[in-house]
Write a protein that holds these residues in place. Sequence first.
Motif, PDB file in Angstrom:
ATOM      1  N   GLY A 192      67.165  56.774  40.037  1.00 21.30           N
ATOM      2  CA  GLY A 192      68.584  56.518  40.279  1.00 21.30           C
ATOM      3  C   GLY A 192      69.032  57.047  41.627  1.00 21.30           C
ATOM      4  N   TYR A 193      68.573  58.248  41.984  1.00 24.40           N
ATOM      5  CA  TYR A 193      68.959  58.803  43.284  1.00 24.40           C
ATOM      6  C   TYR A 193      68.302  58.030  44.417  1.00 24.40           C
ATOM      7  N   LEU A 194      67.080  57.538  44.196  1.00 26.25           N
ATOM      8  CA  LEU A 194      66.416  56.693  45.187  1.00 26.25           C
ATOM      9  C   LEU A 194      67.235  55.432  45.449  1.00 26.25           C
ATOM     10  N   ARG A 195      67.747  54.810  44.405  1.00 25.95           N
ATOM     11  CA  ARG A 195      68.586  53.619  44.569  1.00 25.95           C
ATOM     12  C   ARG A 195      69.858  53.964  45.334  1.00 25.95           C
ATOM     13  N   TYR A 196      70.440  55.118  45.042  1.00 21.76           N
ATOM     14  CA  TYR A 196      71.643  55.576  45.743  1.00 21.76           C
ATOM     15  C   TYR A 196      71.355  55.705  47.240  1.00 21.76           C
ATOM     16  N   VAL A 197      70.222  56.279  47.597  1.00 25.00           N
ATOM     17  CA  VAL A 197      69.834  56.404  49.008  1.00 25.00           C
ATOM     18  C   VAL A 197      69.533  55.026  49.592  1.00 25.00           C
TER      19      VAL A 197
ATOM     20  N   SER B  19      78.336  48.750  57.094  1.00 24.59           N
ATOM     21  CA  SER B  19      79.361  48.901  56.065  1.00 24.59           C
ATOM     22  C   SER B  19      79.718  50.377  55.894  1.00 24.59           C
ATOM     23  N   PRO B  20      80.870  50.662  55.299  1.00 22.11           N
ATOM     24  CA  PRO B  20      81.204  52.061  55.016  1.00 22.11           C
ATOM     25  C   PRO B  20      80.251  52.625  53.959  1.00 22.11           C
ATOM     26  N   LEU B  21      79.968  53.908  54.078  1.00 21.18           N
ATOM     27  CA  LEU B  21      79.109  54.564  53.092  1.00 21.18           C
ATOM     28  C   LEU B  21      79.855  54.747  51.787  1.00 21.18           C
ATOM     29  N   SER B  22      79.097  54.737  50.701  1.00 20.70           N
ATOM     30  CA  SER B  22      79.688  55.046  49.404  1.00 20.70           C
ATOM     31  C   SER B  22      80.081  56.524  49.387  1.00 20.70           C
ATOM     32  N   ASP B  23      80.842  56.907  48.401  1.00 25.84           N
ATOM     33  CA  ASP B  23      81.248  58.300  48.269  1.00 25.84           C
ATOM     34  C   ASP B  23      80.034  59.196  48.090  1.00 25.84           C
ATOM     35  N   ASP B  24      80.202  60.472  48.422  1.00 18.88           N
ATOM     36  CA  ASP B  24      79.139  61.449  48.220  1.00 18.88           C
ATOM     37  C   ASP B  24      79.159  61.905  46.765  1.00 18.88           C
ATOM     38  N   TYR B  25      77.976  61.992  46.160  1.00 19.06           N
ATOM     39  CA  TYR B  25      77.841  62.456  44.788  1.00 19.06           C
ATOM     40  C   TYR B  25      76.782  63.531  44.729  1.00 19.06           C
TER      41      TYR B  25
ATOM     42  N   PRO C 207      78.749  58.037  39.797  1.00 16.81           N
ATOM     43  CA  PRO C 207      79.940  57.645  39.023  1.00 16.81           C
ATOM     44  C   PRO C 207      80.475  56.259  39.364  1.00 16.81           C
ATOM     45  N   ALA C 208      80.363  55.848  40.604  1.00 14.22           N
ATOM     46  CA  ALA C 208      80.841  54.522  41.014  1.00 14.22           C
ATOM     47  C   ALA C 208      79.634  53.690  41.430  1.00 14.22           C
ATOM     48  N   LEU C 209      79.290  52.713  40.606  1.00 16.43           N
ATOM     49  CA  LEU C 209      78.110  51.893  40.878  1.00 16.43           C
ATOM     50  C   LEU C 209      78.475  50.670  41.708  1.00 16.43           C
ATOM     51  N   PRO C 210      77.666  50.346  42.717  1.00 21.23           N
ATOM     52  CA  PRO C 210      77.891  49.100  43.445  1.00 21.23           C
ATOM     53  C   PRO C 210      77.715  47.922  42.494  1.00 21.23           C
TER      54      PRO C 210
END
Length: 97
Positions: A46-51, A62-68, A84-87
Amino acid sequence: MQTDLLSIGDDRVRARYRTLVRLCFDVGYRGIGQSHRERQIRDVRGYLRYVQFTLEAVIDGSPLSDDYEAPVLERSDSTPWLPPALPWHWQDPADGS
């Protein structure tokens, strides 16, 4: 652990990547969270997908997603980590994940 993305000037992007490297090191070498092995693997994935989505935003301009906060590998909860906020395309079956 001497990993850096010097070609990317954004500190937030580099921090997320460093966190991913640390998580992989903690799982693969240090064995943190092995009592919940399946969840541990899903946390890192999951964190790999976030990165991955972070790097896509850099490439696309594009703007970066929020920091989690990164997942805590040593916990009793069996629910895998997700931001918490999924693309919208997070669960897209067409991307092979």
